[in-house]
Design an enzyme around this catalytic site. Structure first.
Site, PDB file in Angstrom:
ATOM      1  N   LYS A  63      22.995 -26.275  -1.327  1.00 57.55           N
ATOM      2  CA  LYS A  63      21.824 -27.154  -1.382  1.00 57.55           C
ATOM      3  C   LYS A  63      21.748 -28.115  -0.199  1.00 57.55           C
ATOM      4  O   LYS A  63      20.677 -28.652   0.104  1.00 57.55           O
ATOM      5  CB  LYS A  63      21.831 -27.954  -2.687  1.00 57.55           C
ATOM      6  CG  LYS A  63      21.561 -27.136  -3.938  1.00 57.55           C
ATOM      7  CD  LYS A  63      20.095 -26.845  -4.098  1.00 57.55           C
ATOM      8  CE  LYS A  63      19.786 -26.266  -5.472  1.00 57.55           C
ATOM      9  NZ  LYS A  63      18.350 -26.074  -5.685  1.00 57.55           N
ATOM     10  N   SER A 312      27.331 -19.687  -4.533  1.00 50.03           N
ATOM     11  CA  SER A 312      26.393 -20.764  -4.203  1.00 50.03           C
ATOM     12  C   SER A 312      26.922 -22.171  -4.432  1.00 50.03           C
ATOM     13  O   SER A 312      26.406 -23.127  -3.846  1.00 50.03           O
ATOM     14  CB  SER A 312      25.101 -20.580  -5.007  1.00 50.03           C
ATOM     15  OG  SER A 312      25.376 -20.528  -6.397  1.00 50.03           O
TER      16      SER A 312
END
Length: 413
Positions: A63, A312
């Site tokens: 992110k 991720s």
């Protein structure tokens, strides 16, 4: 590139050029994480498995990329007034960390029940954290209202072209390292990551397949794209992709470019997470393990192909991680609880211990229960947690106990 694909790409709000510009923005400020072939996972799955270690970013999440790209585009006045965001953790940390590096005040709304590790990490990066809202959607509504009242810029976690472009830089790095990838397997929450990666990948290599993965408990994008109405409920280990309402922009990109979306169960996610720790020595959160979970669940589909998986994020509560690993040991027959009804007299415990020792089972815990039981007064419930090599060793141990005339039941396997 087919004319259909060319037309699809041309009509999207994010282009390869946008992603390349984002790459220049984040270069030097976001880690270019390693992209490595896993020999063991390749052997297990029958595919060539490449892992993109985004869990090794400074905030342990991809992110950062989108957050920095979006924050860098703010005007001087917007930076002075500050930003607001809503997140279950990873977007919060990305925004908080890079807002601090750019001297931008940041306020983050996080849903009640967000893992403590994500809340504390966000505070540590200097943001003001407000825990409010039962769901991410509730927190987003509160954040939007707060931002409007205070004149703050709302940084959306996924439905923003600059966020999407930032996330797409991952695909640029993966294809630069391994141009012959056949499939990208990407977790989907709101869709920002897979949207950016799909734009980059389909432009650079039109024949590459892009497959999204969602937790079966939160199949929001799956429902939208496939016209299904599967329920969304419960607490998933993959809370980072537990999004009830995918974005409008991301949905359009996914519909245009993503080849398929598959669902994975909680048990499949737990198994994948455990394998990544034991084999790769790499800690991932549930969402980060979703791609491997999909490969393990659909081995025939991916066999013989070169797969690019994105780990991720790695922000998982240590207590939760401990529980996941212990549950996996139990499923594999390596950790088991045995229950005995024995006569309460000297030597009985010694008999049990002797058989277990001879069978090569390691005793982890022992407990007696004389009071809270329906057994006769001269009987006792004995519970023993044992560690064995595998399920066949467990079965041999149980057989040895029964051969010694011990009444044993196997509990949590």
């Amino acid at each position: 590139m087919t004319e259909t694909l060319k037309a699809s790409l041309a009509g999207l709000p994010v282009s390869l050029r946008d992603i390349e510009m984002a790459a220049s923005v984040v270069a030097g400020f976001v880690t270019r994480t390693s992209f490595e072939r896993s020999r063991t996972l390749s052997d297990i799955t029958g595919a060539t498995v490449w892992l993109k270690f985004e869990n090794l970013q400074f905030t342990a999440t991809f992110k950062e990329r989108g957050a920095l790209n979006r924050l860098s585009a703010l005007s001087v006045d917007e930076r002075r007034r500050g930003v607001v965001a809503a997140s279950a953790g990873n977007h919060a940390q990305g925004v908080a960390y890079h807002a601090a590096s750019l001297s931008i005040p940041a306020t983050i709304f996080m849903p009640v029940g967000t893992p403590t590790v994500k809340i504390e990490n966000t505070r540590r990066h200097g943001a003001t954290v407000i825990e409010a809202g039962a769901t991410l959607e509730d927190a987003a509504t509160l954040a939007t209202d707060h931002g409007r009242a205070q004149g703050l810029t709302y940084i959306h976690p996924y439905d923003d072209p600059m966020i999407i472009a930032g996330q797409g830089t991952i695909a640029l790095e993966m294809l630069a390292s391994v141009p012959d990838l056949d499939v990208l397997i990407v977790p989907i929450g709101g869709g920002g990551l897979i949207s950016g990666m799909a734009v980059a990948a389909k432009t650079l290599k039109p024949d590459i397949e892009v497959v999204g993965v969602q937790a079966a408990l939160y199949p929001s994008m799956y429902n939208l794209i496939k016209g299904e109405n599967l329920p969304m409920r419960g607490d998933t280990l993959a809370e980072g992709i537990a999004v009830k309402a995918p974005g409008r922009i991301t949905s359009n990109i996914v519909r245009a470019l993503v080849d398929d979306i598959v669902l994975v169960t909680e048990q499949q996610i737990e198994h994948a997470l455990s394998l990544l720790i034991t084999i790769e020595k790499s800690v991932t959160e549930g969402a980060g393990a979703a791609g491997l979970a999909a490969v393990l669940a659909h081995q025939e589909r991916f066999r013989g192909r070169s797969l690019g998986l994105v780990l991720s994020g790695g922000n998982i509560d240590t207590r939760l991680l401990s529980g996941v690993l212990t549950r996996q040991l139990a499923r594999e027959g390596r950790l088991s609880k045995l229950k005995f009804d024995i006569v309460d007299r000297p030597g009985q415990l010694g008999t049990v211990v002797g058989v277990l020792s001879k069978a090569g089972a390691n005793i982890v815990e022992v407990s007696h229960q004389r009071i809270f039981t329906d057994l006769p007064a001269k009987a006792v419930v004995l519970e023993v947690v044992i560690e064995t090599r595998d399920r066949s060793h467990l079965e041999a141990t149980i057989a040895a106990l029964r051969a010694a005339n011990l009444d044993v039941d196997v509990g949590a396997e």
